[in-house]
Design a protein around this motif. Sequence first.
Motif, PDB file in Angstrom:
ATOM      1  N   VAL A 158       0.931  -1.093   0.043  1.00  0.00           N
ATOM      2  CA  VAL A 158       0.071  -0.061   0.068  1.00  0.00           C
ATOM      3  C   VAL A 158       0.825   1.153  -0.076  1.00  0.00           C
ATOM      4  O   VAL A 158       2.025   1.322   0.574  1.00  0.00           O
ATOM      5  N   PRO A 163      -3.034  -1.612  -4.747  1.00  0.00           N
ATOM      6  CA  PRO A 163      -4.349  -2.097  -4.826  1.00  0.00           C
ATOM      7  C   PRO A 163      -5.351  -1.838  -5.908  1.00  0.00           C
ATOM      8  O   PRO A 163      -6.330  -2.281  -6.174  1.00  0.00           O
ATOM      9  N   LEU A 256      -4.190  -1.458   5.973  1.00  0.00           N
ATOM     10  CA  LEU A 256      -3.677  -2.414   4.843  1.00  0.00           C
ATOM     11  C   LEU A 256      -5.190  -2.668   4.258  1.00  0.00           C
ATOM     12  O   LEU A 256      -5.335  -2.995   3.217  1.00  0.00           O
ATOM     13  N   ALA A 259      -7.240  -0.177   2.532  1.00  0.00           N
ATOM     14  CA  ALA A 259      -6.802   0.500   1.230  1.00  0.00           C
ATOM     15  C   ALA A 259      -7.143  -0.420   0.182  1.00  0.00           C
ATOM     16  O   ALA A 259      -7.738  -0.053  -1.006  1.00  0.00           O
TER      17      ALA A 259
END
Length: 358
Positions: A158, A163, A256, A259
Amino acid sequence: MSTAPGAPSGRPPTPDVSVVVAVHNTMPYLTRCLSSLVEQTIGQRRMEVIVVDDGSTDGSAEEIERFAALHPGLFTTLQQANSGGPAAPSNRGLERARGRYVFFLGADDHLSPEALERMVTMADNCRSDVLLCKMVPIGERTVPTGVFSRTAPVIRLVGDGLPWALSNTKLFRRSLIEEHGIRYDESMPAFSDQPFVLEACVRASRISVLADKPHYFAVRRADSGNITFRTDPRVRLRCAERLFEATCRHFAPGPLRDAFHKRHFHVELFQLFGADFPALPEAARESVCTGAARLIGAHGDGVLERLDPRRRRTLELAWRGDVPALLADIAHDPLRTPPPPRVGRFPAVRRLMTTVLG
């Protein structure tokens, strides 16, 4: 099932890279795809191509066999009954792969001539477990951009755009895939590459990006026949549920996980309420709305408010279950207004490729 002729004498026992191409009714794009592999500067002694025909009916199978006959030793060809999505043929190809690395190429797409050579060289130099090469769109296809802002020997899960780049069009160290038994979920007609890529990236010691020039050309078909564009919203909802399950499996609650959830809210959930949503039967619209509301309620805290106003408004309406307001919202959004009917080059193929709901 058929297999191309054996390797020519002198070919290394272990190729540097295995390219897996899952095919279902992708003519005429398939010809450019396979030609781009024949043209690779890495050389046919250092690569193998495994093409899995998933029950094509448009001449793709014949085109695959033509390339295999012209280039003996380069192509391994497999045929199977249509499975309903790219997961099963991708798994079959992966099972046959022998290379140190494996690369998945969309049968609609194609590579620059030096793509594989440069990717393998960088992965070896950087000791990469996963390597992304710069993608560019052809037609109305969209591709991630942030992750390709610069070449980098290592990027984070991230913070560097990963992502938003969860397609399987990457170079993977095959020993990593086999060590952890990573495979595609064959129950997912759509999005099956995302849990595969997510687990590979979580397991990877190093993820790298080659971004100095375009190497991957992602094609939007003239008939919008790519699997993501032709799958029914009800099926996409079921597959989206698996995406959230995957992120929850790999990440504890926190930044995390949020995201990756933001990406799924921004893309997969929002797209449930696109131009095809109003055309669904009333009961189906209610079902999609209810399912989306369940996911928003479970995972939206701290994520929903970070979306842009347009997407947040749509998903808030879904959360409230206000289908009439959703329909009005779509009708007043020029980006989601259904386009006029267009006659594609392969209308019969489009009918054959329509997803059958379970």
